[in-house]
Design a protein around this motif. Sequence first.
Motif, PDB file in Angstrom:
ATOM      1  N   PRO A   1     -13.822  -0.862   4.378  1.00  0.00           N
ATOM      2  CA  PRO A   1     -13.183  -0.645   2.873  1.00  0.00           C
ATOM      3  C   PRO A   1     -13.405   0.552   2.298  1.00  0.00           C
ATOM      4  O   PRO A   1     -13.624   0.511   1.028  1.00  0.00           O
ATOM      5  CB  PRO A   1     -14.497  -1.725   2.424  1.00  0.00           C
ATOM      6  N   GLY A   2     -13.458   1.533   3.246  1.00  0.00           N
ATOM      7  CA  GLY A   2     -13.393   2.864   2.285  1.00  0.00           C
ATOM      8  C   GLY A   2     -12.322   3.286   1.552  1.00  0.00           C
ATOM      9  O   GLY A   2     -12.568   3.609   0.304  1.00  0.00           O
ATOM     10  N   ARG A   3     -11.381   3.440   2.206  1.00  0.00           N
ATOM     11  CA  ARG A   3     -10.038   4.033   1.338  1.00  0.00           C
ATOM     12  C   ARG A   3      -9.486   2.795   0.492  1.00  0.00           C
ATOM     13  O   ARG A   3      -9.049   2.861  -0.788  1.00  0.00           O
ATOM     14  CB  ARG A   3      -9.108   4.505   2.357  1.00  0.00           C
ATOM     15  N   PHE A   4      -9.616   1.692   1.208  1.00  0.00           N
ATOM     16  CA  PHE A   4      -8.934   0.449   0.449  1.00  0.00           C
ATOM     17  C   PHE A   4     -10.089  -0.662   0.433  1.00  0.00           C
ATOM     18  O   PHE A   4     -10.116  -1.384   1.240  1.00  0.00           O
ATOM     19  CB  PHE A   4      -7.886  -0.088   1.128  1.00  0.00           C
ATOM     20  N   PRO A   5     -10.745  -0.543  -0.628  1.00  0.00           N
ATOM     21  CA  PRO A   5     -11.972  -1.634  -0.972  1.00  0.00           C
ATOM     22  C   PRO A   5     -11.546  -2.999  -0.934  1.00  0.00           C
ATOM     23  O   PRO A   5     -12.001  -4.064  -0.328  1.00  0.00           O
ATOM     24  CB  PRO A   5     -12.576  -1.438  -2.049  1.00  0.00           C
ATOM     25  N   LEU A   6     -10.274  -3.400  -1.384  1.00  0.00           N
ATOM     26  CA  LEU A   6      -9.614  -4.706  -1.555  1.00  0.00           C
ATOM     27  C   LEU A   6     -10.621  -5.616  -1.840  1.00  0.00           C
ATOM     28  O   LEU A   6     -11.130  -5.575  -2.888  1.00  0.00           O
ATOM     29  CB  LEU A   6      -9.005  -4.979  -0.082  1.00  0.00           C
ATOM     30  N   VAL A   7     -10.939  -6.644  -0.969  1.00  0.00           N
ATOM     31  CA  VAL A   7     -11.798  -7.748  -1.058  1.00  0.00           C
ATOM     32  C   VAL A   7     -12.760  -7.696   0.189  1.00  0.00           C
ATOM     33  O   VAL A   7     -12.270  -7.605   1.095  1.00  0.00           O
ATOM     34  CB  VAL A   7     -11.162  -9.273  -1.274  1.00  0.00           C
ATOM     35  N   GLY A   8     -13.842  -8.656  -0.069  1.00  0.00           N
ATOM     36  CA  GLY A   8     -14.818  -8.917   0.975  1.00  0.00           C
ATOM     37  C   GLY A   8     -14.236  -9.431   2.539  1.00  0.00           C
ATOM     38  O   GLY A   8     -14.328  -9.131   3.596  1.00  0.00           O
ATOM     39  N   ASP A   9     -13.336 -10.545   2.020  1.00  0.00           N
ATOM     40  CA  ASP A   9     -12.658 -11.267   3.205  1.00  0.00           C
ATOM     41  C   ASP A   9     -11.112 -11.354   3.287  1.00  0.00           C
ATOM     42  O   ASP A   9     -10.581 -11.554   2.208  1.00  0.00           O
ATOM     43  CB  ASP A   9     -13.031 -12.662   2.916  1.00  0.00           C
ATOM     44  N   LEU A  10     -10.577 -10.390   4.038  1.00  0.00           N
ATOM     45  CA  LEU A  10      -9.215 -10.266   3.799  1.00  0.00           C
ATOM     46  C   LEU A  10      -8.357 -11.398   4.066  1.00  0.00           C
ATOM     47  O   LEU A  10      -7.185 -11.422   3.445  1.00  0.00           O
ATOM     48  CB  LEU A  10      -8.844  -9.340   5.121  1.00  0.00           C
ATOM     49  N   SER A  11      -8.911 -12.645   4.495  1.00  0.00           N
ATOM     50  CA  SER A  11      -8.140 -13.711   4.409  1.00  0.00           C
ATOM     51  C   SER A  11      -7.885 -14.470   3.113  1.00  0.00           C
ATOM     52  O   SER A  11      -7.096 -15.254   3.009  1.00  0.00           O
ATOM     53  CB  SER A  11      -8.991 -14.709   5.706  1.00  0.00           C
ATOM     54  N   GLU A  12      -8.523 -13.923   2.161  1.00  0.00           N
ATOM     55  CA  GLU A  12      -8.666 -14.429   0.801  1.00  0.00           C
ATOM     56  C   GLU A  12      -7.195 -13.830   0.296  1.00  0.00           C
ATOM     57  O   GLU A  12      -6.988 -14.177  -0.785  1.00  0.00           O
ATOM     58  CB  GLU A  12      -9.892 -14.082   0.145  1.00  0.00           C
ATOM     59  N   ILE A  13      -6.666 -12.729   0.756  1.00  0.00           N
ATOM     60  CA  ILE A  13      -5.446 -12.161   0.393  1.00  0.00           C
ATOM     61  C   ILE A  13      -4.355 -13.036   0.957  1.00  0.00           C
ATOM     62  O   ILE A  13      -4.111 -12.903   1.973  1.00  0.00           O
ATOM     63  CB  ILE A  13      -5.261 -10.782   0.571  1.00  0.00           C
TER      64      ILE A  13
ATOM     65  N   LEU B   1       1.033  -0.975  -0.004  1.00  0.00           N
ATOM     66  CA  LEU B   1       0.129  -0.033  -0.191  1.00  0.00           C
ATOM     67  C   LEU B   1       0.988   1.077  -0.020  1.00  0.00           C
ATOM     68  O   LEU B   1       1.667   1.432   1.058  1.00  0.00           O
ATOM     69  CB  LEU B   1      -0.943   0.063   1.066  1.00  0.00           C
ATOM     70  N   ALA B   2       0.925   1.937  -1.027  1.00  0.00           N
ATOM     71  CA  ALA B   2       1.763   3.156  -1.265  1.00  0.00           C
ATOM     72  C   ALA B   2       1.345   4.219  -0.843  1.00  0.00           C
ATOM     73  O   ALA B   2       0.686   5.058  -1.650  1.00  0.00           O
ATOM     74  CB  ALA B   2       2.247   2.918  -2.673  1.00  0.00           C
ATOM     75  N   GLY B   3       2.101   5.051   0.094  1.00  0.00           N
ATOM     76  CA  GLY B   3       1.871   6.266   0.464  1.00  0.00           C
ATOM     77  C   GLY B   3       0.637   6.824   0.721  1.00  0.00           C
ATOM     78  O   GLY B   3      -0.329   6.301   0.581  1.00  0.00           O
ATOM     79  N   GLY B   4       0.503   8.162   0.755  1.00  0.00           N
ATOM     80  CA  GLY B   4      -1.001   8.874   0.723  1.00  0.00           C
ATOM     81  C   GLY B   4      -1.598   8.856   2.275  1.00  0.00           C
ATOM     82  O   GLY B   4      -0.982   8.068   3.134  1.00  0.00           O
ATOM     83  N   PRO B   5      -2.771   9.535   2.115  1.00  0.00           N
ATOM     84  CA  PRO B   5      -3.577   9.566   3.416  1.00  0.00           C
ATOM     85  C   PRO B   5      -4.193   8.248   3.805  1.00  0.00           C
ATOM     86  O   PRO B   5      -5.575   8.092   3.506  1.00  0.00           O
ATOM     87  CB  PRO B   5      -4.330  10.715   3.464  1.00  0.00           C
TER      88      PRO B   5
END
Length: 387
Positions: A71-83, A59-63
């Motif tokens: 999941p606002g700034r980083f929606p990613l995926v619904g279940d973080l364990s899937e990453i 996750l590169a820099g920024g606020p």
Amino acid sequence: MRIALLSGADKNAGDFLIVHRSRQLLLELVDGCELVDFPRNRPLDSRLAELNGCDAVVLAGGPGYVPDMYPGRFPLVGDLSEIKPPIFALGMGGYTPTPNIEGIRFSDSSRRLLDRIESDGFGLGCRDVLTQRLLQANGYASALFTGCPAWFDLSKVGEADLLRAPRREDVRTIAISDPAVLHNIDSPKFLVEELKKAFPDAKIKLVFHRGWTSDEFSSPELAKGQSRLAKWAESAGVEPVDIAYSHEGFAVYDECDLHVGYRVHAHLYNVSQRKPTFLIEEDGRGYGANDALGFETHIDLPRPSVPMRAASKLLRKAGASGVLSGGTSRKAAARMAAHVLDEIARGYPEARKACGTASEAFHRMQSHVVQLNRLGSHEHGEGGAAR
């Protein structure tokens, strides 16, 4: 090593600078680095297999450290364990209207992401001490102050002092960066006035980090205010410069003897080039940057006394964006011009200190990033990255 780089650059030149400098750090410090770009502001479920084919997610820099981080700034995926790969936070910051972090708490879902990053074992990289304190106040002891990626031009990180310190009579070109906040959009008019008095023979450029046109990334009211300011600049003998959509526009600052303005990343870029720079603080981001770099003089603009959305409505109704801030903007501009002249007369002690601080911080950033090398490499198959 294959690294998924999540970033949020769309229009603001400062965001592109963060991405550019993040890429440079990773390519320089991570063995055999191969970068795969992902948007940080859109769900990644459809690209999960590709994401899991990487050795790390950066996750590169920024606020990024904001209450609704996930999941606002980083929606990613619904279940973080899937990453499956570990998640690495590279010099991210918080966002606070003021330097006061008391009472700021992360949502439960955001804490799940923060817990995940911390458990992955690399620590929570922070661009400034204010962000580090915010995370520590929320129970994250691994918060590590590394500086922002934008601090570091790899060709100059070893320089601990200004490369050029112009005398007052040597200042021929001044760059003023534009405000980031609609409430302050007319503030540069007062700064131009004060700097013209202080440097009557200097050329002034007014640099717009988001340009002045309306599109999906700029609200109509913001674009209208910026366009009006650009037209005013031309009428006042000031050159408006649009550097949106790329990091390359930052070269405009290389052509100038001083930067004075409102954009944090203009300030950071000039520090990275070891050039004199002066920031008027619009919010906690500006304070955090100055505080972390060791600038002791804090000249700020007040926040609206009403919520920002309501303030914007008042501004549109009044037909002039400076209606809420003219008096205080003028005072801030006068204070800043006096401070610039004082710094020049004293040989730029604050700017020199900031250069040394940035040079020292690079060693912390370097130590943080090279941790990724312990992941080694692996074959990228359906099983995803080993953790």
